[in-house]
Every structure is written in structure tokens, then in C-alpha cells.
Design an enzyme around this catalytic site. Structure first.
Site, PDB file in Angstrom:
ATOM      1  N   GLY A 124       4.204   3.964  16.322  1.00 33.36           N
ATOM      2  CA  GLY A 124       2.883   3.732  15.739  1.00 33.36           C
ATOM      3  C   GLY A 124       2.009   4.961  15.861  1.00 33.36           C
ATOM      4  O   GLY A 124       0.795   4.873  16.054  1.00 33.36           O
ATOM      5  N   ARG A 132      -1.516   6.972  13.202  1.00 35.57           N
ATOM      6  CA  ARG A 132      -2.966   6.813  13.081  1.00 35.57           C
ATOM      7  C   ARG A 132      -3.527   6.243  14.386  1.00 35.57           C
ATOM      8  O   ARG A 132      -2.800   5.825  15.273  1.00 35.57           O
ATOM      9  CB  ARG A 132      -3.313   5.886  11.919  1.00 35.57           C
ATOM     10  CG  ARG A 132      -2.720   4.496  12.040  1.00 35.57           C
ATOM     11  CD  ARG A 132      -3.297   3.529  11.031  1.00 35.57           C
ATOM     12  NE  ARG A 132      -2.972   3.888   9.657  1.00 35.57           N
ATOM     13  CZ  ARG A 132      -1.919   3.435   8.992  1.00 35.57           C
ATOM     14  NH1 ARG A 132      -1.082   2.601   9.594  1.00 35.57           N
ATOM     15  NH2 ARG A 132      -1.698   3.796   7.750  1.00 35.57           N
ATOM     16  N   ASP A 166      11.067   0.639  12.066  1.00 40.28           N
ATOM     17  CA  ASP A 166      10.565  -0.738  12.081  1.00 40.28           C
ATOM     18  C   ASP A 166      10.931  -1.302  13.441  1.00 40.28           C
ATOM     19  O   ASP A 166      12.097  -1.643  13.687  1.00 40.28           O
ATOM     20  CB  ASP A 166      11.205  -1.547  10.960  1.00 40.28           C
ATOM     21  CG  ASP A 166      10.717  -3.002  10.917  1.00 40.28           C
ATOM     22  OD1 ASP A 166      10.103  -3.452  11.909  1.00 40.28           O
ATOM     23  OD2 ASP A 166      10.951  -3.688   9.907  1.00 40.28           O
ATOM     24  N   SER A 191      -3.473  -4.798  25.586  1.00 40.74           N
ATOM     25  CA  SER A 191      -4.842  -4.892  25.088  1.00 40.74           C
ATOM     26  C   SER A 191      -5.663  -5.658  26.109  1.00 40.74           C
ATOM     27  O   SER A 191      -5.112  -6.413  26.936  1.00 40.74           O
ATOM     28  CB  SER A 191      -4.865  -5.644  23.746  1.00 40.74           C
ATOM     29  OG  SER A 191      -6.189  -5.964  23.352  1.00 40.74           O
ATOM     30  N   TYR A 245      -2.423 -12.870  18.462  1.00 39.61           N
ATOM     31  CA  TYR A 245      -2.461 -11.492  18.961  1.00 39.61           C
ATOM     32  C   TYR A 245      -2.546 -11.485  20.492  1.00 39.61           C
ATOM     33  O   TYR A 245      -1.819 -10.741  21.157  1.00 39.61           O
ATOM     34  CB  TYR A 245      -3.656 -10.769  18.344  1.00 39.61           C
ATOM     35  CG  TYR A 245      -3.802  -9.324  18.779  1.00 39.61           C
ATOM     36  CD1 TYR A 245      -2.989  -8.338  18.242  1.00 39.61           C
ATOM     37  CD2 TYR A 245      -4.770  -8.952  19.706  1.00 39.61           C
ATOM     38  CE1 TYR A 245      -3.123  -7.013  18.618  1.00 39.61           C
ATOM     39  CE2 TYR A 245      -4.911  -7.627  20.096  1.00 39.61           C
ATOM     40  CZ  TYR A 245      -4.089  -6.666  19.550  1.00 39.61           C
ATOM     41  OH  TYR A 245      -4.225  -5.346  19.938  1.00 39.61           O
ATOM     42  N   ALA A 282      -1.540 -13.803  22.531  1.00 41.06           N
ATOM     43  CA  ALA A 282      -0.254 -14.252  23.066  1.00 41.06           C
ATOM     44  C   ALA A 282       0.751 -13.110  23.104  1.00 41.06           C
ATOM     45  O   ALA A 282       1.490 -12.945  24.084  1.00 41.06           O
ATOM     46  CB  ALA A 282       0.286 -15.404  22.222  1.00 41.06           C
ATOM     47  N   LYS A 325       0.115  -9.926  23.350  1.00 44.32           N
ATOM     48  CA  LYS A 325      -0.259  -8.906  24.324  1.00 44.32           C
ATOM     49  C   LYS A 325      -0.144  -9.419  25.760  1.00 44.32           C
ATOM     50  O   LYS A 325       0.176  -8.650  26.676  1.00 44.32           O
ATOM     51  CB  LYS A 325      -1.667  -8.397  24.027  1.00 44.32           C
ATOM     52  CG  LYS A 325      -1.784  -7.666  22.692  1.00 44.32           C
ATOM     53  CD  LYS A 325      -0.819  -6.485  22.591  1.00 44.32           C
ATOM     54  CE  LYS A 325      -1.029  -5.675  21.326  1.00 44.32           C
ATOM     55  NZ  LYS A 325      -0.144  -4.490  21.267  1.00 44.32           N
TER      56      LYS A 325
END
Length: 266
Positions: free
Chosen positions: A20, A23, A70, A149, A162, A164, A166
Site C-alpha cells: 500500500g 499513497r 493484491d 488503527s 473496519y 473488526a 483492525k
């Protein structure tokens, strides 16, 4: 003090992989690792932005290779690690940053969207760690940093899926760290707070969704910084990069989930 060792935050001679990396936080971490001396493999689902990020790393005088990956597919991850081996012959630091986010309340969330978020954010971290470990074991050294996060420490409305994913990353990181603790390999989770990237900013971000009646997205963004964060200001991708460099250099920090969030979470 006799025998005291100076802290060394140099990554010269090390090879780092960031997923990732095209960016946002991923690119910020990649640039921080490069500034500390590491050569980089920058992987992203979008090879175009990975190439752009690699050019920025080369501008700092470091070697850089851009790859398409991926992370939800085992064969793609295996191919990525094979290309790391071919390009550099080793892997010292791996930052598993690739992830996605979307918004939706539990009563309206399609099962397919739950699966998409979990497949990339949680399954992707597992697949990357599994593949990275094989290459790191060849040199009895490794620093793995999984991106979680603050939503992996505290739940947020509209982000159950989201959160869950993290929370899963944090639990997996702690368990995995204990499995490899005596192999010269550390595993930690980095938990970004409120960073002004796509999750928060823009017409589809949290600032817009959580805006009060009559409030613009910019006003909502300013209000959330002030109300959520004890420091009163958002964090930056450079903040995340600083912690990544530290974790890449720290031999005795492992199994931790460290938040960079201006004092929001415990």
C-alpha cells in the site's frame, strides 16, 4: 556510562518492503525508511502510483523497486516476495500497510462488503506475514510492522467491519510476535489516529459523513480534531514514518500495538 550503547536509527544496508506504498500513510512510511537509509520495495494494487512513489524514493538516493500486489491473494503475495528475493536477496523490514475502508451501519452493510474489508485488511496481513517470515528466517533477522488503527482499539459507529479487521490485526500481531520472539524477528502493530488521508477527508470520508447540520466538511474536520484529540490537531504521515523507523531499529520491542493518535486512546 561504561558499556552504554548509543541509539542507532540508521537503516543503511537494510531492505524494506511496504505494501500500500503508493499513497498516504504507506508512501509516508516508505519515504521515512528511505531517509533512514533503507532500500525499498514499494508494492501497491495500483502499479502506477507505486512507480511514482518509487521515483520519490530514488530521489533520496536509495534503490527502489515498484511491484503490483493484491494482498488478499496468496499467489500474488508469493510472487511479491519472490520479486523481493530476486531484486535484493533479503528482506529486513516489512510494513504491511495495504488496507481499505468503507462506511456503513451494521443493519445496512452487505455481507460482501464485510468480506472485502476483512479479506484485504486481516487476511492480507496474515498472508504477507506468512510469506515474509520465510525470507526473514534465512538471515535470522526481521522487523515486521502491521498497520492497525485506533479503530482497532476503540470502536467507531459506521466502521464496525473496519474496526473488526483492525482488532484482528492487533490480536494476530501479538500472537505472531510470541511465536517468533526467539528468532531475531519482531512483530508490532502501528495504530494511526486521525490522519488527513482518504478515510477522513473528501466527500466520502468520515468528516463529511459525521458533519453536523449546516457544517461543511472542512468545519467537521476541524471539529473532530478538536473534540477527539487531546492535542487538538491531526497526525501526519510523517508521524507514522517516525514510529516505523523506530520499530525497524528496536530489537526488544515486540508484540505491541502502538498508537500515534495525539493521546486519544490508551
Amino acid at each position: 556510562m561504561s558499556g552504554f550503547k548509543a541509539v542507532d536509527f540508521s537503516l543503511t544496508g537494510k531492505v524494506a518492503l511496504v505494501t500500500g506504498a503508493g499513497r498516504g500513510i504507506g508512501q509516508g512510511i516508505a519515504l521515512s525508511l528511505a531517509q533512514a537509509g533503507a532500500d525499498l520495495v514499494l508494492a501497491d494494487y495500483d502499479i502506477g502510483i507505486a512507480e511514482e512513489a518509487a521515483a520519490n524514493v530514488r530521489a533520496l538516493g536509495r534503490r527502489a523497486v515498484a511491484l503490483q500486489v493484491d494482498v488478499s491473494k496468496a499467489e500474488s503475495v508469493a510472487n511479491m516476495i519472490g520479486q523481493v528475493r530476486q531484486a535484493f536477496g533479503r528482506l529486513d523490514v516489512a510494513v504491511n500497510n495495504a488496507g481499505v475502508v468503507s462506511l456503513g451501519r451494521v443493519d445496512e452493510l452487505p455481507v460482501s462488503e464485510w468480506d472485502r474489508i476483512m479479506n484485504i485488511n486481516a487476511r492480507g496481513v496474515f498472508l504477507c506475514c506468512q510469506a515474509e517470515l520465510k525470507l526473514m528466517r534465512e538471515h535470522n533477522f526481521g522487523r515486521i510492522i502491521n498497520l492497525a488503527s485506533i479503530a482497532g482499539k476503540v470502536g467507531f459507529p459506521d466502521l464496525s467491519h473496519y474496526s473488526a479487521s483492525k482488532f484482528a490485526v492487533i490480536g494476530f500481531t501479538n500472537a505472531f510476535a510470541k511465536e517468533v520472539a526467539r528468532e531475531g524477528i519482531t512483530v508490532n502493530a502501528l495504530c494511526p489516529g486521525v490522519v488527513g488521508t482518504g478515510m477522513w477527508r473528501g466527500d466520502e470520508g468520515l468528516s463529511a459523513r459525521w458533519a453536523q447540520p449546516g457544517e461543511t466538511e472542512v468545519q467537521s474536520w476541524e471539529r473532530h480534531q478538536s473534540s477527539l484529540l487531546p492535542q487538538g490537531e491531526a497526525q501526519t504521515v510523517e508521524d507514522m514514518g517516525q514510529l516505523a523507523v523506530y520499530l525497524a531499529c528496536a530489537p526488544h520491542v515486540t508484540g505491541q500495538a502502538i498508537a500515534v493518535d495525539g493521546g486519544f486512546s490508551l
